[in-house]
Design an enzyme around this catalytic site. Structure first.
Site, short mmCIF file in Angstrom:
data_model
loop_
_atom_site.label_atom_id
_atom_site.label_comp_id
_atom_site.label_asym_id
_atom_site.label_seq_id
_atom_site.Cartn_x
_atom_site.Cartn_y
_atom_site.Cartn_z
N ASN A 6 0.83 -1.21 0.00
CA ASN A 6 0.00 0.00 0.00
C ASN A 6 0.86 1.26 0.00
OD1 ASN A 6 -2.72 -0.81 -0.15
ND2 ASN A 6 -2.71 -1.42 2.00
N GLU B 38 -6.18 -7.54 5.48
CA GLU B 38 -5.62 -8.31 4.37
C GLU B 38 -5.58 -9.80 4.71
OE1 GLU B 38 -3.81 -6.04 6.14
OE2 GLU B 38 -1.74 -6.72 6.39
#
Ligand SMILES: [Mg+2]
Length: 314
Positions: free
Chosen positions: A192, A228
């Protein structure tokens, strides 16, 4: 909205609707069967035990239940169905020749949605059944929307909790192994940071698709567990089977070749996975299984990531 419009509005195809008719008298079953045959899949039972077994195996969409039967009464059948999370949501309509108000009050109290009196009037029976089927489908639809993860479209944590409980009971009853696979994207924070959250979202969606493709037997479930982290429920699967499934998933995620230059284990997105298996017994709950799978995922990460670690609780 009528039944046909409702069925057409579903995001996924709904198979033929199933109606279960329960009555100890063949003549009553025949009369009801005559009303519904051709339009619905009709299941039949002539006693309470049979009715409960059919509900568990076939999951009818609605039940027409005789009250007075030898053995388990209709009221008791209804009580048992409402006490079991697997059959709780099936609407029950009592078919009764007794028209005492007390009986109807008791029926509603234990969870019936309606009453039909014998001898049956085909037009009325048909209309009532269609109304309750429409209501049931609408609530199924709402429930299914509330159980989906908005981003990845797999099940959400709430659905996972519910299904884990159901599968635990199922495997306990059948004396079958229950396996969990918990997986985590490696160095996802770094992904990210480097590629941005939008790419991060795309990555999660792609991984969820791989999972849904790899875990697809009717009772299996894939859910988003946390940010995640994803989890798979594999009932009726031993540790070896679950581990090889996790390895297939690991290879398939790697084969997506999603660039990840911030990873310390390779140049593409990889996953670490924990697997835990247990044959449920009456003395334990699924908490130990959840803790074990969490531990195995931790081990997989600690041992260098991009790997599967498994354990069996005996
Ligand atoms: Mg009877």
């Amino acid at each position: 909205m009528n039944l046909e419009q409702l069925l057409a509005s579903f995001p996924h195809p709904v198979g033929p609707l199933r109606i279960l008719i329960v009555d100890d008298q063949a003549v009553n079953i025949r009369a009801l069967h005559e009303v519904f045959r051709g339009r619905f899949e009709v299941l039949m039972a002539t006693n309470g035990e049979q009715a409960i077994a059919l509900c568990r195996e076939q999951r009818p969409d609605i039940i027409l239940l005789d009250v007075v039967m030898p053995g388990i009464s209709g009221h008791e059948v209804c009580r048992r169905l409402k006490a079991d999370p697997e059959t709780r949501n099936i609407p029950v309509i009592f078919v009764t020749s007794q028209s005492q108000e007390g009986d109807e009050a008791l029926g509603l109290e234990i969870g019936a949605v309606d009453f039909i009196s014998k001898p049956i009037n085909p037009v009325i029976v048909s209309a009532r059944v269609r109304t309750h089927l429409a209501l049931k489908l609408q609530s199924d639809l709402l429930r299914s929307i509330a159980m989906i993860d908005g981003l990845t479209k797999v099940a959400n944590r709430r659905k996972f909790d519910e299904e884990l409980d159901l599968n635990w009971r199922y495997c306990l009853r059948e004396r079958r192994p229950l396996s969990l696979v918990l997986l985590d994207l490696d160095y996802f924070k770094q992904f990210n940071d480097r590629y941005g959250h939008q790419e991060g979202d795309h990555c999660l969606i792609s991984v969820a698709e791989v999972l849904s493709d790899s875990v697809r037997r009717p009772r299996d479930l894939v859910a988003r567990y946390g940010g995640e982290e994803f989890v798979g429920i594999l009932p009726d699967t031993d540790c070896r089977g679950a581990t090889s499934r996790a390895e297939v998933i690991r290879a398939a995620v790697k084969a997506l070749k999603i660039e990840h230059l911030g990873s310390a284990v390779g140049k593409v997105v990889t996953i670490s996975a924990g697997v835990a298996t247990q044959i449920p017994d009456f003395g334990s709950t699924h908490q130990a299984l959840l803790a074990a799978v969490d531990q195995q995922l931790y081990r997989a990460k600690h041992d260098g990531r991009d790997r599967v670690c498994a354990t069996e609780i005996t």
